[in-house]
Design an enzyme around this catalytic site. Structure first.
Site, mmCIF file in Angstrom:
data_model
loop_
_atom_site.group_PDB
_atom_site.id
_atom_site.type_symbol
_atom_site.label_atom_id
_atom_site.label_comp_id
_atom_site.label_asym_id
_atom_site.label_seq_id
_atom_site.Cartn_x
_atom_site.Cartn_y
_atom_site.Cartn_z
ATOM 1 N N ASP A 150 18.392 -54.031 -65.266
ATOM 2 C CA ASP A 150 19.248 -53.845 -64.088
ATOM 3 C C ASP A 150 19.805 -52.417 -64.113
ATOM 4 O O ASP A 150 20.635 -52.082 -64.961
ATOM 5 C CB ASP A 150 20.378 -54.873 -64.105
ATOM 6 C CG ASP A 150 21.155 -54.852 -62.794
ATOM 7 O OD1 ASP A 150 21.244 -55.900 -62.151
ATOM 8 O OD2 ASP A 150 21.661 -53.765 -62.414
ATOM 9 N N THR B 149 18.437 -65.859 -55.294
ATOM 10 C CA THR B 149 17.275 -65.758 -54.381
ATOM 11 C C THR B 149 16.606 -64.385 -54.408
ATOM 12 O O THR B 149 15.501 -64.237 -53.868
ATOM 13 C CB THR B 149 17.726 -66.004 -52.930
ATOM 14 O OG1 THR B 149 18.650 -64.955 -52.569
ATOM 15 C CG2 THR B 149 18.398 -67.360 -52.788
ATOM 16 N N ASP C 205 23.669 -51.976 -63.792
ATOM 17 C CA ASP C 205 24.386 -52.407 -65.000
ATOM 18 C C ASP C 205 24.205 -51.406 -66.129
ATOM 19 O O ASP C 205 25.155 -51.104 -66.865
ATOM 20 C CB ASP C 205 23.882 -53.787 -65.447
ATOM 21 C CG ASP C 205 24.430 -54.904 -64.565
ATOM 22 O OD1 ASP C 205 25.397 -54.659 -63.819
ATOM 23 O OD2 ASP C 205 23.869 -56.012 -64.616
ATOM 24 N N ARG D 94 21.627 -57.795 -54.133
ATOM 25 C CA ARG D 94 20.674 -58.908 -54.226
ATOM 26 C C ARG D 94 21.375 -60.125 -54.806
ATOM 27 O O ARG D 94 22.111 -60.010 -55.789
ATOM 28 C CB ARG D 94 19.523 -58.556 -55.181
ATOM 29 C CG ARG D 94 18.539 -57.608 -54.658
ATOM 30 C CD ARG D 94 17.244 -57.568 -55.421
ATOM 31 N NE ARG D 94 17.208 -58.016 -56.800
ATOM 32 C CZ ARG D 94 16.091 -58.208 -57.481
ATOM 33 N NH1 ARG D 94 14.912 -57.977 -56.915
ATOM 34 N NH2 ARG D 94 16.117 -58.585 -58.727
HETATM 35 C C1 PRP Z 1 19.078 -53.159 -57.062
HETATM 36 C C2 PRP Z 1 18.464 -51.838 -56.703
HETATM 37 C C3 PRP Z 1 17.965 -52.084 -55.293
HETATM 38 C C4 PRP Z 1 17.536 -53.528 -55.348
HETATM 39 C C5 PRP Z 1 16.040 -53.588 -55.498
HETATM 40 O O1 PRP Z 1 20.345 -53.292 -56.527
HETATM 41 O O2 PRP Z 1 19.357 -50.755 -56.797
HETATM 42 O O3 PRP Z 1 18.944 -51.876 -54.293
HETATM 43 O O4 PRP Z 1 18.163 -54.094 -56.510
HETATM 44 O O5 PRP Z 1 15.587 -54.884 -55.394
HETATM 45 P P1 PRP Z 1 14.670 -55.389 -54.187
HETATM 46 O O6 PRP Z 1 13.642 -54.347 -53.971
HETATM 47 O O7 PRP Z 1 14.076 -56.676 -54.705
HETATM 48 O O8 PRP Z 1 15.550 -55.617 -53.002
HETATM 49 P P2 PRP Z 1 21.295 -54.553 -56.817
HETATM 50 O O9 PRP Z 1 21.229 -55.515 -55.679
HETATM 51 O O10 PRP Z 1 21.007 -55.091 -58.193
HETATM 52 O O11 PRP Z 1 22.739 -53.930 -56.735
HETATM 53 P P3 PRP Z 1 23.485 -52.819 -57.645
HETATM 54 O O12 PRP Z 1 22.846 -51.501 -57.350
HETATM 55 O O13 PRP Z 1 24.872 -52.917 -57.145
HETATM 56 O O14 PRP Z 1 23.350 -53.211 -59.088
HETATM 57 N N1 URA Z 2 17.111 -54.201 -59.475
HETATM 58 C C1 URA Z 2 17.178 -53.646 -60.707
HETATM 59 O O1 URA Z 2 18.169 -52.983 -61.045
HETATM 60 N N2 URA Z 2 16.154 -53.832 -61.548
HETATM 61 C C2 URA Z 2 15.058 -54.541 -61.210
HETATM 62 O O2 URA Z 2 14.142 -54.667 -62.042
HETATM 63 C C3 URA Z 2 15.004 -55.108 -59.934
HETATM 64 C C4 URA Z 2 16.040 -54.912 -59.078
#
Ligand code: PRP
Ligand code: URA
Length: 212
Positions: free
Chosen positions: A203, A112, A206, A108
């Site tokens: 997150d 945005t 993280d 993400r």
């Molecule tokens: C997080 C999570 C989902 C997404 C959810 O991933 O693991 O894939 O956000 O958000 P959405 O429903 O609004 O699309 P992120 O993009 O933070 O990547 P990561 O797993 O690498 O931290």
């Molecule tokens: N991705 C995350 O890891 N946490 C949130 O709350 C939303 C998206």
């Protein structure tokens, strides 16, 4: 009759799930403990998410007698959405033996909250049920894109297993992919201005990998 097992969205209703979700939500939980609690939760959610896998009867011999048992009709494909979904892969592999694994990389944008794809490596999904694993369902944009990729690769039956789902994400999947079942450990009401789930847990990636 009301059939809870076939609802398109359901939350796993178990006290252990509630306790483990609380540990993940707690901001003082360190990554090492977070990973352990996430792994346990993933197993519990995946057990519920695979409730409707078809089985067929088989005859088996126990040491004492012949009886009827069961085996799965189809194999399973497990597809984690990178990075956070990796936390749910080993739990799935511990539970199921006839498994093909695919990977979808989505990230993400911080500006945005729209996800873009940076990796996709999927097995043939025509002959398998597909379990998509991603612990966070926020806006639902990532999961919706992931399901489209799975369907483009032949998936016909897809179940999404998540840990925390926001109502907005559940609604988005219901609109974009009404055939997809979603199972989560918790349902949260809100998203904040940055599209993080509230109360949520922050997150997930993280906190899992200590990259805060
Ligand atoms: C997080 C999570 C989902 C997404 C959810 O991933 O693991 O894939 O956000 O958000 P959405 O429903 O609004 O699309 P992120 O993009 O933070 O990547 P990561 O797993 O690498 O931290
Ligand atoms: N991705 C995350 O890891 N946490 C949130 O709350 C939303 C998206």
């Amino acid at each position: 009759m009301y059939d809870r097992a076939h609802m398109p969205f359901r939350v796993v209703d178990h006290p252990l799930v509630e306790v483990l979700v609380s540990q993940l939500r707690d901001k003082s939980t360190e990554p090492a403990h977070f990973r352990v609690a996430a792994g346990k939760l993933a197993e519990l959610v995946i057990v519920e998410a695979t409730r409707n896998l078809a089985t067929e009867p088989i005859v088996i011999e126990t040491p004492l007698s012949r009886c009827t048992g069961a085996r799965f009709v189809r194999g399973l494909a497990v597809v984690p959405v990178l990075r956070a979904g990796l936390s749910m892969l080993d739990p799935a592999l511990r539970l199921f033996s006839d498994v093909s694994v695919g990977y979808i990389g989505l990230e993400r944008s911080h500006a945005t909250a729209i996800a873009s794809s940076y990796y996709c490596n999927l097995p043939n999904l025509h002959d398998r049920d597909t379990l998509l694993v991603d612990p966070m369902l926020a806006t639902g944009g990532s999961a919706s894109q992931a399901v489209s990729l799975l369907k483009g690769n032949g998936a016909s039956k897809v179940v999404l297993a998540s840990i925390v789902a926001a109502q907005a994400g559940v609604d988005r999947i219901g609109q974009d992919h009404p055939d997809v079942e979603v199972v989560a450990a918790a349902l949260d009401p809100n998203l904040n201005a940055q599209k993080y789930i509230v109360p949520g847990l922050g997150d997930f990636g993280d906190r899992l990998y200590g990259t805060l």
